[in-house]
Scaffold this motif. Structure first.
Motif, PDB file in Angstrom:
ATOM      1  N   GLY A  50       0.797  -1.224   0.000  1.00 52.87           N
ATOM      2  CA  GLY A  50       0.000   0.000   0.000  1.00 52.87           C
ATOM      3  C   GLY A  50       0.826   1.268   0.000  1.00 52.87           C
ATOM      4  O   GLY A  50       0.357   2.308   0.459  1.00 52.87           O
ATOM      5  N   GLY A  52       2.215   2.601  -2.850  1.00 52.02           N
ATOM      6  CA  GLY A  52       2.192   3.259  -4.151  1.00 52.02           C
ATOM      7  C   GLY A  52       3.412   2.985  -5.001  1.00 52.02           C
ATOM      8  O   GLY A  52       3.508   3.501  -6.120  1.00 52.02           O
ATOM      9  N   THR A  81      -2.039   3.398  -0.895  1.00 45.09           N
ATOM     10  CA  THR A  81      -2.122   3.457  -2.357  1.00 45.09           C
ATOM     11  C   THR A  81      -1.573   2.137  -2.877  1.00 45.09           C
ATOM     12  O   THR A  81      -0.395   1.813  -2.667  1.00 45.09           O
ATOM     13  CB  THR A  81      -1.314   4.644  -2.906  1.00 45.09           C
ATOM     14  OG1 THR A  81      -1.885   5.860  -2.413  1.00 45.09           O
ATOM     15  CG2 THR A  81      -1.334   4.658  -4.421  1.00 45.09           C
ATOM     16  N   ALA A 101      -8.267   5.738   0.273  1.00 41.87           N
ATOM     17  CA  ALA A 101      -7.403   4.749  -0.377  1.00 41.87           C
ATOM     18  C   ALA A 101      -7.474   4.889  -1.895  1.00 41.87           C
ATOM     19  O   ALA A 101      -8.474   5.361  -2.439  1.00 41.87           O
ATOM     20  CB  ALA A 101      -7.799   3.342   0.036  1.00 41.87           C
ATOM     21  N   THR A 102      -6.408   4.457  -2.569  1.00 39.36           N
ATOM     22  CA  THR A 102      -6.351   4.501  -4.033  1.00 39.36           C
ATOM     23  C   THR A 102      -5.858   3.172  -4.570  1.00 39.36           C
ATOM     24  O   THR A 102      -4.850   2.627  -4.091  1.00 39.36           O
ATOM     25  CB  THR A 102      -5.406   5.619  -4.516  1.00 39.36           C
ATOM     26  OG1 THR A 102      -5.891   6.883  -4.073  1.00 39.36           O
ATOM     27  CG2 THR A 102      -5.301   5.629  -6.039  1.00 39.36           C
ATOM     28  N   LEU A 104      -4.170   2.008  -7.669  1.00 39.22           N
ATOM     29  CA  LEU A 104      -3.398   2.732  -8.682  1.00 39.22           C
ATOM     30  C   LEU A 104      -2.900   1.781  -9.758  1.00 39.22           C
ATOM     31  O   LEU A 104      -2.210   0.799  -9.474  1.00 39.22           O
ATOM     32  CB  LEU A 104      -2.208   3.425  -8.011  1.00 39.22           C
ATOM     33  CG  LEU A 104      -1.308   4.292  -8.885  1.00 39.22           C
ATOM     34  CD1 LEU A 104      -2.074   5.508  -9.407  1.00 39.22           C
ATOM     35  CD2 LEU A 104      -0.076   4.743  -8.093  1.00 39.22           C
ATOM     36  N   GLY A 147     -13.312   5.479  -2.133  1.00 38.04           N
ATOM     37  CA  GLY A 147     -11.950   5.681  -2.584  1.00 38.04           C
ATOM     38  C   GLY A 147     -11.862   5.907  -4.084  1.00 38.04           C
ATOM     39  O   GLY A 147     -12.860   6.133  -4.766  1.00 38.04           O
ATOM     40  N   THR A 148     -10.639   5.799  -4.619  1.00 37.30           N
ATOM     41  CA  THR A 148     -10.352   6.139  -6.015  1.00 37.30           C
ATOM     42  C   THR A 148      -9.664   4.982  -6.721  1.00 37.30           C
ATOM     43  O   THR A 148      -8.774   4.335  -6.149  1.00 37.30           O
ATOM     44  CB  THR A 148      -9.442   7.386  -6.084  1.00 37.30           C
ATOM     45  OG1 THR A 148     -10.124   8.492  -5.494  1.00 37.30           O
ATOM     46  CG2 THR A 148      -9.071   7.721  -7.519  1.00 37.30           C
ATOM     47  N   ASP A 150      -7.457   4.728 -10.033  1.00 37.44           N
ATOM     48  CA  ASP A 150      -6.728   5.599 -10.962  1.00 37.44           C
ATOM     49  C   ASP A 150      -6.086   4.731 -12.036  1.00 37.44           C
ATOM     50  O   ASP A 150      -5.215   3.907 -11.743  1.00 37.44           O
ATOM     51  CB  ASP A 150      -5.670   6.395 -10.201  1.00 37.44           C
ATOM     52  CG  ASP A 150      -4.990   7.456 -11.050  1.00 37.44           C
ATOM     53  OD1 ASP A 150      -4.894   7.283 -12.279  1.00 37.44           O
ATOM     54  OD2 ASP A 150      -4.546   8.471 -10.483  1.00 37.44           O
ATOM     55  N   ARG A 152      -4.070   5.606 -14.470  1.00 37.71           N
ATOM     56  CA  ARG A 152      -2.748   6.077 -14.917  1.00 37.71           C
ATOM     57  C   ARG A 152      -2.695   6.262 -16.434  1.00 37.71           C
ATOM     58  O   ARG A 152      -1.660   6.052 -17.077  1.00 37.71           O
ATOM     59  CB  ARG A 152      -1.648   5.090 -14.496  1.00 37.71           C
ATOM     60  CG  ARG A 152      -1.468   4.898 -13.011  1.00 37.71           C
ATOM     61  CD  ARG A 152      -0.719   6.007 -12.321  1.00 37.71           C
ATOM     62  NE  ARG A 152       0.676   6.062 -12.664  1.00 37.71           N
ATOM     63  CZ  ARG A 152       1.619   5.261 -12.181  1.00 37.71           C
ATOM     64  NH1 ARG A 152       1.286   4.274 -11.347  1.00 37.71           N
ATOM     65  NH2 ARG A 152       2.873   5.420 -12.525  1.00 37.71           N
TER      66      ARG A 152
END
Length: 518
Positions: A50, A52, A81, A101-102, A104, A147-148, A150, A152
């Motif tokens: 987590g 990222g 992340t 939280a993300t 990614l 949360g998200t 993403d 990229r």
């Protein structure tokens, strides 16, 4: 020979290490046992970092697999992340991304493998496009949380600028969510952003609920500048529903680089049916809310209501059949439109007849039984609106009621004298007949049984074109119609090869020499 105290210390160290390892295993076993009993599978318990930076794909997938194997439950991402490549969602699993939280996406296309699939794709290639979250023929799946996720997309795009393998086709750019043949699907409250391709695609899914989500995936956000001012276009459709049934989309905000909400069909033997879209706010670098362009199968029993469409580069609302689809029983109501750069309302039947996957069948097209009511719009492009079929396939049974539109206008009569081409096999788009139509409001051609009831049309700058032009239309009813005009306008309404028309309770809002001209 080592002293006794050194031997004792060495044994103690080994014992401490052994106890540490045993304690760690005990914690893991206890954690997994607890998760199995509570139904919540925390990805940290399976090795996720987590941070990222560390790839957490294996940890997340292991949690999903264990959750699925235990009969179902929730896979929980929180307080971090989580960097990952493709994740395979499975039956009876809820993937929850907690607030803050993300999830990614990796910026390497190689981390998103293609999947062999029984379902046809956009291209003739039988392989699906890449996806961040993928599932096929799963049941009872959910993606939720505050949360998200993403994708990229901008980073993947940059990596591909000088890569000939990555650049030519969106086939190599992953979507964020791609679910196919799934049943009982819920997508709730999540934020999806920065996709490399279509943000989310649901194909041949049944009983699908999408509620309260946010999509923020629009490169080149300034609508007043050209489409690719700051970044390359990435086909970022906000939401694509392909051959889906029993669908409810509600309370969503979608800001997309291509069409915001789009209903499609790739299969001539399937249908997009029993769909409601309500209480959504959308903005797009293409169309706002659209049926089409990919239209192989049937579309029926579709309701779109209580939505706002603004700052949209394409059509505000589009209904089109281009590849043999029959479109029937569509109700669109209570829509506001603002700053639409192409056309507010675009309804089109033509015969492009594109094939998808291994399908070789083209159905006989049709577009009928459409109700559009309670529509208000301002800052609508001077192109106007168009409702057009073909001579062999006229549109049938259309009702437009309580429509109030304000167009940019500013076109002289001499600028709109060119004949309108048929373009039977062209890609259907609001400007397909050119940037200027014969009417500043509605151009209608090859239509049978159409009613305009309580329609008001205006322009911001003087426009010398008629408010409405009908060409090859039968059974035309115009009631309580009011439109702005110019003293240089040849007629407020022009009828060409039109039969069985009835105009009642209608008037121009300004002086005009001729009201109707045949």
């Amino acid at each position: 020979m080592k002293p006794e105290h050194t031997k004792s210390k060495s044994k103690s160290t080994k014992m401490n290490r052994l106890l540490t390892i045993l304690f760690a295993w005990l914690l893991l076993i206890t954690s997994v046992f607890a998760q199995k009993n509570t139904g919540v599978w925390d990805v940290f318990a399976f090795g996720a970092k987590g941070d990222g930076k560390t790839m957490d794909t294996k940890a997340i997938q292991t949690a999903i697999d264990r959750c699925h194997g235990a009969g179902g439950g929730k896979v929980y991402l929180h307080n971090g992340t989580f960097l990952s490549g493709t994740i395979y969602l499975k039956s009876h699993v809820t993937l929850e991304v907690e607030a803050g939280a993300t999830l990614l996406g990796s910026d390497r296309a190689a981390d998103y493998p293609d999947q062999a699939s029984e379902y046809p794709t956009y291209d003739e290639d039988p392989l699906t496009s890449k996806a961040f979250i993928y599932a096929e023929n799963a049941r009872n799946v959910t993606i939720e949380g505050r949360g998200t996720i993403d994708g990229r997309g901008s980073e993947i795009d940059k990596r591909g600028l000088n890569d000939p393998y990555l650049r030519p086709s969106f086939k190599y750019r992953p979507r964020i969510i791609h679910l196919r043949g799934c049943e009982n699907v819920h997508i709730n409250h999540i934020t999806l952003q920065n996709s490399a391709s279509w943000v989310q695609t649901y194909q041949a899914c049944k009983n699908l609920v999408i509620d309260g989500i946010t999509v923020d995936s629009r490169e080149n956000k300034d609508i007043e500048k050209p489409r690719e001012t700051t970044a390359r276009h990435r086909n970022n459709d906000g939401l694509d529903l392909i051959d889906c049934e029993l669908v409810r989309v509600s309370n969503c905000y979608i800001n997309s680089g291509d069409d915001a909400i789009c209903i499609k069909s790739f299969s001539p033997d399937r249908a997009s049916r029993d769909i409601t879209i309500t209480n959504c706010v959308v903005s797009a670098n293409a169309s706002g809310i659209k049926i089409g362009t990919e239209t192989a199968g049937r579309f029926e029993d579709i309701t779109i209501q209580n939505c706002t469409v603004f700052d949209t580069r394409g059509e505000g609302i589009g209904i089109m059949t281009a590849d043999g689809a029959q479109i029937e029983r569509v109700n669109i109501s209570n829509i506001t439109l603002r700053n639409i750069k192409r056309v507010a309302l675009f309804i089109r039947l033509n015969t492009r007849n594109k094939l998808y996957g291994k399908n070789k069948v083209i159905n006989k097209p049709g577009l009928r039984d459409i109700v559009i009511e309670n529509i208000q719009g301002t800052r609508i492009s001077s192109t106007g609106c168009s409702i057009t079929g073909l001579a062999d396939y006229p549109l049938e049974n259309l009702l437009l009621r309580n429509i109030n539109l304000n167009f940019d206008g500013g076109i002289s009569e001499t600028e709109s004298t060119s004949p309108v081409p048929e373009k039977t096999d062209a890609y259907p788009v609001g400007t397909m007949f050119g940037p200027i139509l014969p009417a500043y409001g509605f151009y209608v051609r090859h239509v049978k049984n159409i009613t305009f009831d309580q329609v008001q049309l205006r322009f911001a700058r003087e426009d010398q074109r008629p408010a409405m032009v009908f060409d090859d239309a039968d059974q035309v009813v115009i009631d309580h119609f009011t439109a702005q005009s110019s003293t240089k306008t040849p007629a407020l309404i022009r009828m060409v090869n039109t039969r069985n028309q009835l105009i009642t309770n209608s008037r121009p809002s300004t002086d005009i020499p001729v009201f109707v001209k045949n």
